[in-house]
Design a protein around this motif. Structure first.
Motif, PDB file in Angstrom:
ATOM      1  N   PRO A  88       0.825  -1.231  -0.011  1.00  0.00           N
ATOM      2  CA  PRO A  88      -0.009   0.103   0.208  1.00  0.00           C
ATOM      3  C   PRO A  88       0.943   1.330   0.083  1.00  0.00           C
ATOM      4  N   LEU A  89       1.744   1.265  -0.624  1.00  0.00           N
ATOM      5  CA  LEU A  89       2.769   2.574  -1.001  1.00  0.00           C
ATOM      6  C   LEU A  89       2.872   2.942  -2.408  1.00  0.00           C
ATOM      7  N   GLU A  90       2.837   4.358  -2.670  1.00  0.00           N
ATOM      8  CA  GLU A  90       3.082   4.893  -4.078  1.00  0.00           C
ATOM      9  C   GLU A  90       4.498   5.222  -3.813  1.00  0.00           C
ATOM     10  N   ARG A 115      20.640  14.466  -6.556  1.00  0.00           N
ATOM     11  CA  ARG A 115      20.706  12.951  -6.637  1.00  0.00           C
ATOM     12  C   ARG A 115      19.063  12.526  -6.649  1.00  0.00           C
ATOM     13  N   PRO A 116      18.873  11.403  -7.215  1.00  0.00           N
ATOM     14  CA  PRO A 116      17.321  11.169  -7.333  1.00  0.00           C
ATOM     15  C   PRO A 116      16.992  10.841  -5.771  1.00  0.00           C
ATOM     16  N   ILE A 117      15.715  11.405  -5.782  1.00  0.00           N
ATOM     17  CA  ILE A 117      15.137  11.084  -4.269  1.00  0.00           C
ATOM     18  C   ILE A 117      13.860  10.306  -4.214  1.00  0.00           C
ATOM     19  N   VAL A 118      13.795   9.335  -3.395  1.00  0.00           N
ATOM     20  CA  VAL A 118      12.782   8.250  -3.489  1.00  0.00           C
ATOM     21  C   VAL A 118      11.910   8.746  -2.435  1.00  0.00           C
ATOM     22  N   GLU A 119      10.706   8.794  -2.694  1.00  0.00           N
ATOM     23  CA  GLU A 119       9.580   9.091  -1.445  1.00  0.00           C
ATOM     24  C   GLU A 119       8.525   7.898  -1.324  1.00  0.00           C
ATOM     25  N   ASP A 147      12.066  -5.817   2.370  1.00  0.00           N
ATOM     26  CA  ASP A 147      11.071  -5.367   1.337  1.00  0.00           C
ATOM     27  C   ASP A 147      11.700  -3.996   0.861  1.00  0.00           C
ATOM     28  N   MET A 148      11.590  -2.965   1.912  1.00  0.00           N
ATOM     29  CA  MET A 148      12.183  -1.694   1.665  1.00  0.00           C
ATOM     30  C   MET A 148      13.418  -1.700   0.796  1.00  0.00           C
ATOM     31  N   ASP A 149      14.368  -2.550   1.360  1.00  0.00           N
ATOM     32  CA  ASP A 149      15.681  -2.610   0.213  1.00  0.00           C
ATOM     33  C   ASP A 149      15.516  -2.869  -1.080  1.00  0.00           C
ATOM     34  N   ASP A 150      14.474  -3.807  -1.193  1.00  0.00           N
ATOM     35  CA  ASP A 150      14.302  -4.295  -2.608  1.00  0.00           C
ATOM     36  C   ASP A 150      13.318  -3.367  -3.323  1.00  0.00           C
ATOM     37  N   ILE A 151      12.615  -2.624  -2.840  1.00  0.00           N
ATOM     38  CA  ILE A 151      11.934  -1.745  -3.330  1.00  0.00           C
ATOM     39  C   ILE A 151      12.763  -0.534  -3.685  1.00  0.00           C
ATOM     40  N   LEU A 152      13.647   0.038  -2.809  1.00  0.00           N
ATOM     41  CA  LEU A 152      14.493   1.180  -3.182  1.00  0.00           C
ATOM     42  C   LEU A 152      15.265   0.662  -4.541  1.00  0.00           C
ATOM     43  N   SER A 153      15.880  -0.534  -4.364  1.00  0.00           N
ATOM     44  CA  SER A 153      16.614  -0.974  -5.502  1.00  0.00           C
ATOM     45  C   SER A 153      15.748  -0.963  -6.775  1.00  0.00           C
ATOM     46  N   LEU A 154      14.581  -1.636  -6.835  1.00  0.00           N
ATOM     47  CA  LEU A 154      13.494  -1.561  -7.976  1.00  0.00           C
ATOM     48  C   LEU A 154      13.450  -0.150  -8.422  1.00  0.00           C
ATOM     49  N   ALA A 155      13.204   0.612  -7.598  1.00  0.00           N
ATOM     50  CA  ALA A 155      12.767   2.058  -8.068  1.00  0.00           C
ATOM     51  C   ALA A 155      14.049   2.666  -8.697  1.00  0.00           C
ATOM     52  N   LEU A 156      15.143   2.564  -8.332  1.00  0.00           N
ATOM     53  CA  LEU A 156      16.139   3.255  -8.627  1.00  0.00           C
ATOM     54  C   LEU A 156      16.693   2.617 -10.088  1.00  0.00           C
ATOM     55  N   ILE A 183       4.602 -11.296  -5.125  1.00  0.00           N
ATOM     56  CA  ILE A 183       3.926 -12.474  -5.631  1.00  0.00           C
ATOM     57  C   ILE A 183       4.661 -13.508  -4.727  1.00  0.00           C
ATOM     58  N   TYR A 184       3.747 -14.502  -4.615  1.00  0.00           N
ATOM     59  CA  TYR A 184       4.236 -15.680  -3.936  1.00  0.00           C
ATOM     60  C   TYR A 184       4.343 -16.907  -4.566  1.00  0.00           C
ATOM     61  N   ASP A 185       5.670 -17.542  -4.488  1.00  0.00           N
ATOM     62  CA  ASP A 185       5.870 -18.719  -5.067  1.00  0.00           C
ATOM     63  C   ASP A 185       6.094 -19.686  -4.067  1.00  0.00           C
ATOM     64  N   GLY A 186       5.236 -20.609  -3.810  1.00  0.00           N
ATOM     65  CA  GLY A 186       5.195 -21.395  -2.640  1.00  0.00           C
ATOM     66  C   GLY A 186       5.702 -20.798  -1.399  1.00  0.00           C
ATOM     67  N   ASP A 187       6.531 -21.124  -0.761  1.00  0.00           N
ATOM     68  CA  ASP A 187       7.173 -20.423   0.589  1.00  0.00           C
ATOM     69  C   ASP A 187       7.743 -18.927   0.439  1.00  0.00           C
ATOM     70  N   PHE A 188       8.066 -18.718  -0.783  1.00  0.00           N
ATOM     71  CA  PHE A 188       8.992 -17.487  -1.085  1.00  0.00           C
ATOM     72  C   PHE A 188       7.985 -16.392  -1.623  1.00  0.00           C
ATOM     73  N   GLN A 189       8.568 -15.230  -1.484  1.00  0.00           N
ATOM     74  CA  GLN A 189       7.692 -13.862  -1.972  1.00  0.00           C
ATOM     75  C   GLN A 189       8.931 -13.326  -2.998  1.00  0.00           C
ATOM     76  N   ARG A 190       8.367 -12.743  -3.852  1.00  0.00           N
ATOM     77  CA  ARG A 190       9.074 -11.673  -4.485  1.00  0.00           C
ATOM     78  C   ARG A 190       8.248 -10.638  -5.014  1.00  0.00           C
ATOM     79  N   LEU A 191       9.253  -9.516  -5.048  1.00  0.00           N
ATOM     80  CA  LEU A 191       8.468  -8.176  -5.500  1.00  0.00           C
ATOM     81  C   LEU A 191       8.594  -7.923  -6.928  1.00  0.00           C
ATOM     82  N   VAL A 192       7.531  -7.280  -7.501  1.00  0.00           N
ATOM     83  CA  VAL A 192       7.799  -6.914  -8.966  1.00  0.00           C
ATOM     84  C   VAL A 192       7.032  -5.523  -8.941  1.00  0.00           C
ATOM     85  N   VAL A 193       7.241  -4.943  -9.997  1.00  0.00           N
ATOM     86  CA  VAL A 193       6.896  -3.689 -10.490  1.00  0.00           C
ATOM     87  C   VAL A 193       5.591  -4.152 -11.031  1.00  0.00           C
ATOM     88  N   ALA A 194       4.298  -3.484 -10.428  1.00  0.00           N
ATOM     89  CA  ALA A 194       2.916  -3.712 -10.913  1.00  0.00           C
ATOM     90  C   ALA A 194       2.345  -2.418 -11.425  1.00  0.00           C
TER      91      ALA A 194
END
Ligand code: UDP
Length: 251
Positions: A88-90, A115-119, A147-156, A183-194
């Protein structure tokens, strides 16, 4: 054809159950809203352009290894995507000052940021999508630290890709918003741009003329939104088939 089951109707898109479990059909409407839906209009052709443009960006991101929810475009207004749980974040990335950042901090629109600023904004229309910090996100459990580490890296990564693609066609990527899905793959989850990446969710300025080619044209009554989005699509070579430039009057 059997009617598909509607899952959700948003401001610019409607989501239907997809043909297979774990899939969703995203239908792009012509509706435009701004200022938390206080301003509304129907803009002919916007849905078609955003469907094609979002396909173009999501496919390109996939090609360089950035995971997205996109599977394939079905027709001019619909695309098949993987169903995911939307965090639930933009997630907003800014390269130049504009919009709410300029207002909040008194920085002139168009000023290059050091530098790029992420909010992050909490997705809640009733609250007007308030700006939140990582403290809020962790405390309220909207996303974990991993998640936040992954989200920052995806965003950049999205920022570098989109900035480069736009630079190639003479457009400056001022800022943009993305949404991230789990997205849940069995016991794992991964983050995707949606969700979508389109001129509805980016600020795009012509590098030379500074002309706005994004939703600010609608927000600020600067002319035809369809013309602006068509210009982006034309430069990227993704104009809808059969769409020809409007005839020009010759005096
Ligand atoms: N944005 C969006 N949806 C929102 C809020 C912002 O797509 O609900 C995009 C907006 O188009 C711009 C960027 O995020 O490209 C930064 O928007 P800003 O915070 O400046 O908000 P605004 O000035 O649009 O209220």
């Amino acid at each position: 054809m059997a009617r598909r089951k509607k899952i959700y109707e948003g401001k610019a898109k409607t989501l239907y159950e997809g043909p297979e479990p774990g899939t969703i059909v995203q239908y792009f409407k012509d509706d435009a809203t701004a200022f938390n839906a206080e301003k509304r209009a129907t803009i002919e052709g916007k849905g078609v352009l955003n469907n094609l443009l979002s396909e173009y960006f999501m496919t390109g991101l996939g090609a360089i290894g950035v995971p997205t929810h996109f599977l394939k475009r079905l027709n001019m207004r619909e695309q098949l995507v993987r169903s995911c749980e939307i965090i639930p974040l933009e997630v907003i990335v800014r390269n130049y000052a504009a919009g709410s950042l300029s207002k909040r901090l008194g920085i002139e629109e168009g000023t290059a940021l050091p530098r790029p600023i992420v909010e992050y904004c909490y997705k809640d229309d009733a609250l007007g999508d308030p700006l939140v910090t990582e403290e809020h996100i962790a405390a309220f459990g909207w996303a974990s630290q991993q998640d936040m580490d992954d989200i920052l890296s995806l965003a950049l990564r999205v920022n570098d890709f989109m900035s480069g693609v736009m630079f190639g066609v003479g457009i400056r990527l001022v800022d943009f918003k993305i949404e991230i899905g789990r997205i849940y793959d069995g016991d794992f989850q991964r983050l995707v741009v949606a969700d979508e990446i389109s001129p509805d969710s980016c600020r795009l300025w012509d590098i030379e003329t500074k002309q706005k080619l994004d939703k600010d044209v609608f927000r600020r009554d600067l002319g035809s939104l369809t013309d602006a989005y068509s210009e982006v699509a034309r430069r990227l070579g993704v104009m809808p088939k059969g769409a020809t430039p409007k005839p020009t009057l010759i005096n």
